[in-house]
Write a protein that holds these residues in place. Structure first.
Motif, PDB file in Angstrom:
ATOM      1  N   ASP A  90      29.495  77.724  -1.975  1.00  0.00           N
ATOM      2  CA  ASP A  90      29.260  79.104  -2.390  1.00  0.00           C
ATOM      3  C   ASP A  90      27.866  79.539  -1.943  1.00  0.00           C
ATOM      4  OD1 ASP A  90      29.775  81.561  -3.919  1.00  0.00           O
ATOM      5  OD2 ASP A  90      28.194  80.801  -5.230  1.00  0.00           O
ATOM      6  N   ARG A  91      27.814  80.584  -1.158  1.00  0.00           N
ATOM      7  CA  ARG A  91      26.548  80.973  -0.534  1.00  0.00           C
ATOM      8  C   ARG A  91      25.556  81.539  -1.541  1.00  0.00           C
ATOM      9  NH1 ARG A  91      29.279  83.357   5.071  1.00  0.00           N
ATOM     10  NH2 ARG A  91      29.286  81.339   6.163  1.00  0.00           N
ATOM     11  N   ARG A  92      26.020  82.268  -2.527  1.00  0.00           N
ATOM     12  CA  ARG A  92      25.082  82.803  -3.525  1.00  0.00           C
ATOM     13  C   ARG A  92      24.421  81.671  -4.293  1.00  0.00           C
ATOM     14  NH1 ARG A  92      26.896  87.048  -8.038  1.00  0.00           N
ATOM     15  NH2 ARG A  92      28.411  85.422  -8.468  1.00  0.00           N
ATOM     16  N   ARG A  93      25.172  80.665  -4.702  1.00  0.00           N
ATOM     17  CA  ARG A  93      24.597  79.552  -5.444  1.00  0.00           C
ATOM     18  C   ARG A  93      23.526  78.842  -4.622  1.00  0.00           C
ATOM     19  NH1 ARG A  93      28.891  75.505  -7.842  1.00  0.00           N
ATOM     20  NH2 ARG A  93      29.394  77.481  -8.892  1.00  0.00           N
ATOM     21  N   LEU A  94      23.781  78.687  -3.327  1.00  0.00           N
ATOM     22  CA  LEU A  94      22.806  78.038  -2.460  1.00  0.00           C
ATOM     23  C   LEU A  94      21.531  78.873  -2.348  1.00  0.00           C
ATOM     24  CD1 LEU A  94      22.164  75.739  -0.474  1.00  0.00           C
ATOM     25  CD2 LEU A  94      23.239  77.099   1.319  1.00  0.00           C
ATOM     26  N   VAL A  96      20.360  81.150  -4.490  1.00  0.00           N
ATOM     27  CA  VAL A  96      19.653  81.168  -5.766  1.00  0.00           C
ATOM     28  C   VAL A  96      18.871  79.862  -5.958  1.00  0.00           C
ATOM     29  CG1 VAL A  96      19.985  81.100  -8.271  1.00  0.00           C
ATOM     30  CG2 VAL A  96      21.185  82.812  -6.901  1.00  0.00           C
ATOM     31  N   THR A  97      19.479  78.746  -5.623  1.00  0.00           N
ATOM     32  CA  THR A  97      18.793  77.456  -5.745  1.00  0.00           C
ATOM     33  C   THR A  97      17.546  77.410  -4.881  1.00  0.00           C
ATOM     34  OG1 THR A  97      20.884  76.325  -6.211  1.00  0.00           O
ATOM     35  CG2 THR A  97      19.049  74.973  -5.456  1.00  0.00           C
ATOM     36  N   ILE A 204      21.210  87.005  -8.329  1.00  0.00           N
ATOM     37  CA  ILE A 204      21.972  86.674  -9.530  1.00  0.00           C
ATOM     38  C   ILE A 204      22.911  87.817  -9.902  1.00  0.00           C
ATOM     39  CG2 ILE A 204      21.763  86.264 -12.016  1.00  0.00           C
ATOM     40  CD1 ILE A 204      19.226  84.666 -11.406  1.00  0.00           C
TER      41      ILE A 204
END
Length: 537
Positions: A90-94, A96-97, A204
């Protein structure tokens, strides 16, 4: 957000007469664009503060140049794994991290600098960690941009992103120099830490939906290997990598040694150094305004060559000058040449890439981009320390001017839509139910009947098919002809497993690949016979 000129890649002119600023009408493109602008300005403040702080901690040229290396080296180490992650998770999770990691590191750098515990090696370590966060997110950030706008607005979106990067280049260094002069490097580091909050908050809230994967995510190591194979067998991407390397190995000398030029040759303080970087940024913004028209009129290759020569001549002026005014006059032209050359080369890569491999392929591009900068900064810093800054910049200027000679064999062009559009033209392969059916490898055999007058043309066309197959997942490709029947040809290749072969069928083949195969099939009589075999081991 850590960004580079490689991420600002204007593509072809606006299609259909649409406004160049049309992408900003899309809410989440606009919000992420504004957050990126603020964060990029913070990143430039960070760079100015780190280089100037290093100059106060040690007067040697090499440690100052190593600041650029510390920012660039993480892409060499983490770039390709980061690209694979951007295509399989998942690109958003990456994203955000990565932003959270950079926020924590930047805050720690500001705190340690404020209490007086910073040393040259510690500064390089924190700079490296911030660069690592940027390396983790950069390929994915580039990969999500086309999904934020309508398909026909993708060229304008890349151009607007170029304005973002160049505007931050124009404003960030100047503000950074003033902040360092008035409040010290710790304050600039603190502002950079705060700038990550805007991107983090926006990501987010971004209503991102992960792309559906009918066959599931690719295995991580297999995804890395597939990405490397795509780059290896993609002539447009290879041309970009060669040209970028030939340019950057010399051009990076200016970025690595400009702080020393400002302090020693021009006798400027940190605010003056920020002003020099700001002039480069102003030139970059102005150059972006004319870039699309120049490419439409003269072609991408001619624009890259002109920008390369201009950058080299500007570097020569900086090397020879002991007065401020010639440097002030030439740096805007240097900035315009930098953005014109680098963004055009990046556009040539991005417009040739299908979505399934975009993050991985751009990770390789960034690896070459930042790796050349990291190595070049060390080499030019060491050379300047032993033989002088002026001589180092003079040699680098000559190398940049001669760089277009590499274009004789590696011509650049913008990719067409058919190189990116996925097609599903192969019939679904039939598999009899069997336990462990997803094991591999899978051997694919295709039989062709070719009449003797067409044999030579068929074999030539199949060489293009070979590279096409390898780009989207095939291994151990071969073409055989029957010793007893000269009209019978057999093509063979393998894939890692059945799932990987299904991805070739439905997720990876582009219209360009189909056209290549159709060209070979023009010389084939009847329909080819295809057979699939799964390893019994």
């Amino acid at each position: 957000m850590t960004t580079t000129g490689a991420q600002a890649a204007p593509a072809a002119g606006a299609p259909g007469g649409s406004s160049a600023w049309a992408p900003l009408r899309h809410t989440w493109f606009r919000r992420l664009w504004l957050a990126q602008l603020a964060s990029s300005m913070g990143g430039w403040m960070q760079t100015v503060a780190a280089q100037w702080l290093m100059l106060t901690l040690t007067r040697a040229a090499l440690p100052v140049a190593l600041v650029q290396t510390a920012l660039s080296l993480p892409v060499v180490i983490f770039g390709l794994p980061a690209g694979a992650l951007g295509d399989v998770m998942d690109r958003r999770r990456l994203l955000v991290t990565a932003q959270a990691v950079m926020l924590v590191v930047a805050a720690g750098l500001a705190a340690l600098t404020f209490i007086g515990l910073m040393s040259p090696w510690l500064l390089l370590a924190f700079t490296f960690l911030i660069g690592a966060g940027g390396a983790l997110m950069a390929p994915t950030w580039m990969a999500i941009q086309p999904g934020l706008v309508a398909r026909e607005e993708i060229p304008q979106a890349t151009a607007v992103n170029a304005v973002n990067i160049n505007l931050s280049r124009a404003v960030g260094p100047a503000i950074g120099g003033v902040v360092v002069a008035g409040a010290g490097p710790a304050a600039a580091f603190g502002v950079n830490a705060a700038s990550f909050l805007g991107v983090l908050f926006t990501l987010i809230r971004w209503p991102h939906r992960p792309e559906p994967r009918v066959l599931g995510a690719e295995p991580f190591l297999a995804a890395m290997r597939t990405g490397m194979n795509y780059v290896r067998y993609s002539p447009p991407v290879q041309a970009v990598l060669v040209r970028v390397s030939a340019f950057l190995v010399f051009a990076v000398a200016l970025w690595a040694l400009l702080p020393i030029v400002a302090a020693r040759q021009l006798h400027l303080g940190s605010a003056g150094y920020g002003m020099l970087l700001g002039l480069i940024g102003v030139g970059a913004v102005i150059g972006t305004a004319f870039l699309t028209e120049a490419r439409d009129r003269f072609g991408l290759e001619a624009v890259v060559r002109a920008c390369t020569v201009t950058f080299g001549l500007g570097t020569g002026v900086v090397a020879a000058s002991r007065l401020l005014w010639p440097v002030v006059v030439v740096l805007p032209f240097v900035g315009a040449a930098w953005v014109g050359g680098m963004s055009s080369m990046s556009a040539a890569a991005q417009t040739s890439l299908p979505s399934w491999v975009r993050a991985r392929a751009m990770a390789v591009y960034l690896l070459v981009f930042q790796g050349t900068q990291a190595l070049g900064s060390v080499l030019w810093g060491a050379f300047a320390q032993h033989y002088g800054v002026a001589l180092a910049l003079g040699i680098a200027a000559l190398g940049v001017v001669l760089g277009p000679l590499a274009g004789v064999s590696y011509q650049l062009r913008l990719g067409a839509h058919y190189e990116r559009d996925i097609v599903d033209v192969w019939p679904e392969p039939i598999m009899a139910p069997r336990e462990g059916h997803d094991s591999g490898p899978v051997l694919v055999i295709r039989e062709y009947k070719v009449e003797p007058p067409d044999v030579e043309k068929f074999e030539d066309a199949m060489r293009m098919v070979r590279d096409s197959r390898r780009r989207f997942g095939a291994h151990r490709w071969n073409l055989y002809h029957d010793a007893a029947d000269p009209t019978r040809y057999v093509e063979t290749f393998t894939t890692d497993n059945w799932q990987e072969h299904l991805r070739m069928h439905g997720e990876r083949m582009t219209k360009a690949d189909q056209l290549i195969e159709d060209q070979a099939l023009r010389y084939v009589h009847g329909e080819p016979r295809t057979m699939h075999f799964i390893s019994a081991e």
